[in-house]
Design an enzyme around this catalytic site. Structure first.
Site, PDB file in Angstrom:
ATOM      1  N   THR A  57       0.860  -1.178   0.000  1.00  0.00           N
ATOM      2  CA  THR A  57       0.000   0.000   0.000  1.00  0.00           C
ATOM      3  C   THR A  57       0.898   1.230   0.000  1.00  0.00           C
ATOM      4  O   THR A  57       2.024   1.190   0.507  1.00  0.00           O
ATOM      5  CB  THR A  57      -0.949   0.030   1.221  1.00  0.00           C
ATOM      6  OG1 THR A  57      -0.161   0.155   2.400  1.00  0.00           O
ATOM      7  CG2 THR A  57      -1.823  -1.215   1.278  1.00  0.00           C
ATOM      8  N   VAL A  59       0.982   4.223   1.567  1.00  0.00           N
ATOM      9  CA  VAL A  59       1.449   4.841   2.806  1.00  0.00           C
ATOM     10  C   VAL A  59       2.452   3.930   3.513  1.00  0.00           C
ATOM     11  O   VAL A  59       3.455   4.399   4.054  1.00  0.00           O
ATOM     12  CB  VAL A  59       0.259   5.186   3.730  1.00  0.00           C
ATOM     13  CG1 VAL A  59       0.748   5.774   5.049  1.00  0.00           C
ATOM     14  CG2 VAL A  59      -0.673   6.168   3.034  1.00  0.00           C
ATOM     15  N   CYS A  60       2.202   2.638   3.492  1.00  0.00           N
ATOM     16  CA  CYS A  60       3.145   1.696   4.124  1.00  0.00           C
ATOM     17  C   CYS A  60       4.496   1.759   3.415  1.00  0.00           C
ATOM     18  O   CYS A  60       5.544   1.807   4.063  1.00  0.00           O
ATOM     19  CB  CYS A  60       2.591   0.273   4.074  1.00  0.00           C
ATOM     20  SG  CYS A  60       1.022   0.071   4.943  1.00  0.00           S
ATOM     21  N   ALA A  61       4.449   1.759   2.100  1.00  0.00           N
ATOM     22  CA  ALA A  61       5.684   1.837   1.319  1.00  0.00           C
ATOM     23  C   ALA A  61       6.427   3.135   1.627  1.00  0.00           C
ATOM     24  O   ALA A  61       7.655   3.136   1.780  1.00  0.00           O
ATOM     25  CB  ALA A  61       5.367   1.737  -0.170  1.00  0.00           C
ATOM     26  N   SER A  63       6.329   4.842   4.395  1.00  0.00           N
ATOM     27  CA  SER A  63       6.913   4.805   5.738  1.00  0.00           C
ATOM     28  C   SER A  63       8.241   4.054   5.723  1.00  0.00           C
ATOM     29  O   SER A  63       9.178   4.443   6.420  1.00  0.00           O
ATOM     30  CB  SER A  63       5.940   4.192   6.754  1.00  0.00           C
ATOM     31  OG  SER A  63       5.821   2.799   6.615  1.00  0.00           O
TER      32      SER A  63
END
Length: 166
Positions: A57, A59-61, A63
């Site tokens: 996803t 946002v996860c990437a 972060s």
């Protein structure tokens, strides 16, 4: 349990993050080479636990990219990126992105980490995945900072996490 949102919709986790000043709970997670790592394997290092639902996803990437960049200059600090993604997906992502300052760990085998740290989604479209959270641990295993991101689609407060190490 934490009451958070996922895409603006209510969601809950199975518990709450461990308290600041407490000892970080032990864990056993799987690396990208399928070996196991425990908290003891990182003894003596400062840790940033970057916990998230899935590397696939946006946002996860982001972060992972951000912690990879910001933590690369910190002395005696390791960033552990933790999700329930398969280790192969984590290795693929970091290899394609050229990210080498983070350690990817998967909770796919048992989910014990997510339950122990209170970050497993109890409900919502992400049920059984990990909620976006950050836990900062000192060299002696003491928790210095935690953040349960209130809206899963938002990034964590990177500066607050890294400032806890100063």
């Amino acid at each position: 349990m934490a009451n958070i949102t996922l895409g603006g919709n209510p969601a809950t986790t199975v518990g709450n993050l461990p308290g600041i000043g407490s000892k970080a709970p032990d864990f056993k997670l799987t690396t990208t080479d399928l070996s196991d790592k425990t908290l003891a394997d990182f003894s003596g290092s400062r840790l940033v636990l970057n916990i998230f639902p899935s590397v696939d996803t946006g946002v996860c990437a982001q972060s992972i990219r951000t912690f990879n960049k910001k933590a690369s200059n910190l002395e005696n600090t390791k960033v552990l990126c933790i999700s329930k993604d398969l280790p192969f997906a984590m290795a693929r992502f970091c290899g394609a992105e050229g990210l080498d300052n983070v350690i990817n760990l998967s909770d796919y085998k048992t989910g014990d980490f997510g339950n122990t740290y209170g970050v497993t989604f109890k409900d919502s479209a992400f049920e059984s995945l990990h909620s976006r959270s950050v836990v900062v641990v000192d060299t002696d295993g003491t928790i210095l900072h935690t953040e349960q991101v209130s809206e899963t689609g938002e990034e964590p407060n990177y500066e607050a996490a890294l400032n806890a190490l100063n």
